[in-house]
Design a protein around this motif. Structure first.
Motif, PDB file in Angstrom:
ATOM      1  N   LYS A 229       0.756  -1.116   0.052  1.00  0.00           N
ATOM      2  CA  LYS A 229      -0.111  -0.035  -0.127  1.00  0.00           C
ATOM      3  C   LYS A 229       0.899   1.253   0.175  1.00  0.00           C
ATOM      4  CE  LYS A 229      -3.816   2.441   2.290  1.00  0.00           C
ATOM      5  NZ  LYS A 229      -4.669   2.653   3.687  1.00  0.00           N
ATOM      6  N   VAL A 230       2.018   1.382   0.879  1.00  0.00           N
ATOM      7  CA  VAL A 230       2.871   2.322   0.943  1.00  0.00           C
ATOM      8  C   VAL A 230       3.424   2.679  -0.383  1.00  0.00           C
ATOM      9  CG1 VAL A 230       4.951   3.148   1.824  1.00  0.00           C
ATOM     10  CG2 VAL A 230       3.242   2.242   3.345  1.00  0.00           C
ATOM     11  N   LEU A 231       3.993   1.562  -1.089  1.00  0.00           N
ATOM     12  CA  LEU A 231       4.753   1.689  -2.399  1.00  0.00           C
ATOM     13  C   LEU A 231       3.791   1.976  -3.509  1.00  0.00           C
ATOM     14  CD1 LEU A 231       7.164  -1.066  -2.007  1.00  0.00           C
ATOM     15  CD2 LEU A 231       7.729   1.251  -1.872  1.00  0.00           C
ATOM     16  N   SER A 232       2.723   1.434  -3.527  1.00  0.00           N
ATOM     17  CA  SER A 232       1.764   1.655  -4.545  1.00  0.00           C
ATOM     18  C   SER A 232       1.259   3.395  -4.465  1.00  0.00           C
ATOM     19  CB  SER A 232       0.631   0.867  -4.475  1.00  0.00           C
ATOM     20  OG  SER A 232       0.958  -0.592  -4.589  1.00  0.00           O
ATOM     21  N   THR A 233       0.848   3.782  -3.183  1.00  0.00           N
ATOM     22  CA  THR A 233       0.553   5.191  -3.124  1.00  0.00           C
ATOM     23  C   THR A 233       1.710   6.272  -3.459  1.00  0.00           C
ATOM     24  OG1 THR A 233      -0.896   4.418  -1.311  1.00  0.00           O
ATOM     25  CG2 THR A 233      -0.394   6.737  -1.521  1.00  0.00           C
TER      26      THR A 233
END
Length: 617
Positions: A229-233
């Motif tokens: 989630k962190v990287l995709s955001t």
């Protein structure tokens, strides 16, 4: 949307013919000249009262719209609500006139900022206003301008393009606009949509960055099951395969980073080659135990402008073929708000940084560059506690200083040879030193003299050229010399960041001393045997004087060893006629490699063996 389509289809390179200041000054002059013409009534200078009144009303509207835009950046209301408030202020003007007024409001707000940046260095009033607006110093002003100017101008260019299109459409003769009612209705719908987004975008620019930064900050504070989630955001590039795999030369998804510790190598497109080589070398020369590394590296190139120029695209393609890690496949699509977040929250100022995220996406280090430059993968998991632990284990040796930079030198150290590192920007000093060392080696003493230069590339290049041509001594290649000094700077940076001081930290003192030597024209010399922790440090004429007296103290080498003989030559004559001090030290494998000094008279101590029965122990 019409506006987005216009931006995509009509993207152009920012002109490099004029400087930023020249272009903006030209733009301001044209606007003022146009305004002057609009209020001229006749050659005699009389003005129409109606025109003056209209201009005054429009001026008030422009001011109100500017205020509404600024209110959005501090008020808790939606972008749509602010955009509708702007539309309400525009009243019954035609759609093209509304857009022109909005453009004037944007120009007013931006012109205020531009004027401050121009007058800031010399005008006290501008300096005070800059402080009130949060621009605390000249550096901060220039950085804000540099990052925002190109992106803002690009947006304004597209707004002007849309506005011109609408003005030209509204000026079409009636016979062209009444032929097809359905087509006209569809066109007016597109005009209304395009106008809405043209109003909304400048409002959005004034505040969205701040809100996205806050959202990203909260995201990194939350607890996640993994890092996806962190990287995709962070890299929301509207692409299911946003990464480029250097090894397979294929696009890959974020899934390859799942359950991995991710190091984000963040840099501009102009990375100093030596810094990059230092990191690559440290990761290759110190392989991680096990078949698979628990961490991966992703290159995140940053450019503070939108869109990227052709030159920047070419530079990225070139660097992506060199960097042996994952990289963003299309970094030009990285959000400007994410770029701003990286700069403000992760303190990226242009020099490369390595931000470490654990397997859950939590930031564990804002910059592991120093740790990796010093220890490579051994520094895993790259936390502050690991950094402190490594320093507690580290000793000051020539081996640590060179750190496998040159395999041959590593072999010499393992062979127990005397290693002499030296540096100087004075070729005369270098030639005298090397001649004296050659005389010593002729006496049968195995020692290796290695030139490691300095941080002054031009001076080092000239000295190195002479050393090679005249075969004066061994040397590190030019690139390795630069890496050697960069690594010293990393050692200093790490020590200072951890709060160490000269008084309490021996390694810090020695590194500072070496870095101060680099600017010396006199030269310096470090002498040590193998991987011993004993290093003699000499500089300037003292080195040459000592070596020139080898015939005087050289006979002591047989008894005291080369290091001990030099030490005896350096120390003043002892006032103690006889010393009977002794010390009993438990046996260890490397005991024979170390020379113990007498704690009383500071002379080298002879080694003797003592056998003790252990029946009662």
């Amino acid at each position: 949307m019409f506006l987005e389509q216009s931006i995509t289809e009509n993207a152009i390179d920012v002109s490099h013919t004029l400087s930023e200041e020249q272009q903006m000054n030209s733009y301001h002059f044209q606007v003022v000249r146009s305004g002057i013409r609009s209020v001229q009534a006749d050659p005699n200078g009389r003005q129409d009262a109606g025109i003056v009144s209209t201009i005054k009303q429009i001026g008030q509207t422009i001011h109100l719209i500017s205020c509404e835009m600024l209110r959005y950046s501090s008020a808790d209301r939606s972008l749509h609500a602010t955009t509708m408030a702007v539309l309400e202020l525009l009243g019954k003007h035609s759609w093209s006139t509304k857009l022109v007024i909005v453009l004037a409001a944007v120009a007013t707000s931006f012109g205020d900022f531009w004027l401050i940046t121009q007058l800031y260095p010399t005008n006290p009033l501008a300096s005070s206003i800059a402080s009130m607006k949060g621009l605390r110093n000249k550096i901060e002003v220039s950085k804000s301008l540099e990052q925002k100017l190109k992106a803002f101008r690009y947006l304004v260019e597209k707004m002007v393009s849309v506005t011109k299109c609408m003005v030209e459409f509204e000026m079409l003769p009636v016979q062209y606009t009444t032929l097809d009612y359905d087509a006209m209705a569809a066109m007016k719908t597109q005009i209304h949509i395009a106008s809405y987004w043209t109003y909304a975008h400048p409002v959005y620019v004034t505040a969205t960055e701040k809100k996205i930064n806050s959202g990203l900050a909260h995201l990194f504070e939350e607890v996640h099951l993994d890092n996806q989630k962190v990287l995709s955001t962070l890299f929301a590039l509207k692409d299911d395969y946003p990464l480029w795999d250097y090894q397979s030369e294929e696009k890959v998804s974020m899934v390859v980073l799942r359950n991995k510790e991710v190091i984000l190598f963040i840099s501009t497109l102009t990375i100093k080659l030596e810094k990059l080589l230092l990191i690559i070398q440290q990761l290759q020369n110190h392989p991680q135990n096990g078949s698979e590394k628990p961490f991966v590296i992703v290159w995140v190139p940053i450019v503070f402008c939108i869109p990227w120029s052709n030159a920047e695209e070419r530079a990225f393609k070139k660097m992506s073929n060199i960097i042996p890690w994952y990289s963003l496949y299309e970094p030009s699509k990285l959000s400007l708000s994410v770029t701003k977040f990286i700069q403000e929250m992760w303190h990226f100022q242009g020099d490369p940084i390595m931000v470490v995220l654990d397997s859950k996406g939590k930031v564990t280090s804002l910059n592991a560059m120093d740790m990796i430059s010093i220890w490579g993968p051994k520094a895993y998991p790259f936390s502050v506690s690991r950094e402190q632990e490594l320093w507690e284990e580290q000793t000051w040796t020539i081996e640590f200083l060179l750190d496998d930079i040159d395999p041959l030198v590593s072999y010499w150290m393992q062979d127990g040879r005397i290693i002499c590192l030296y540096g100087s920007n004075n070729i005369g000093w270098v030639q005298e030193l090397t001649n004296q060392i050659k005389d010593i080696t002729k006496a049968g003493i195995l020692l290796e003299l290695i030139y490691v230069g300095s941080n002054y590339d031009e001076d080092t290049r000239d000295i190195l050229s002479t050393i090679i041509k005249e075969k004066l001594s061994s040397y590190l290649p030019q690139t390795m010399i630069r890496i050697f000094w960069l690594r010293l700077e990393s050692i200093l940076s790490s020590k200072l960041r951890l709060g160490n001081t000269d008084k309490s930290d021996f390694i810090l003192r020695e590194v500072k001393s070496l870095l101060s030597f680099e600017s010396s024209k006199k030269g310096w010399l470090l002498i040590s045997k193998g991987s011993s922790t004993e290093i003699l440090k000499l500089y300037g004429n003292k080195v040459l004087e000592l070596l020139s007296l080898f015939q005087v103290w050289g006979h002591k080498v047989r008894k005291w060893g080369f290091m001990g003989a030099i030490r005896k030559a350096l120390d003043p004559p002892s006032v103690i006629d006889q010393c009977n001090y002794y010390s009993i030290t438990p046996y260890t494998e490397d005991l024979n490699e170390n020379i113990a000094l007498c704690k009383k008279c500071k002379c080298p101590m002879e080694k003797n063996f003592m056998y003790q029965c252990k029946i009662n122990t």
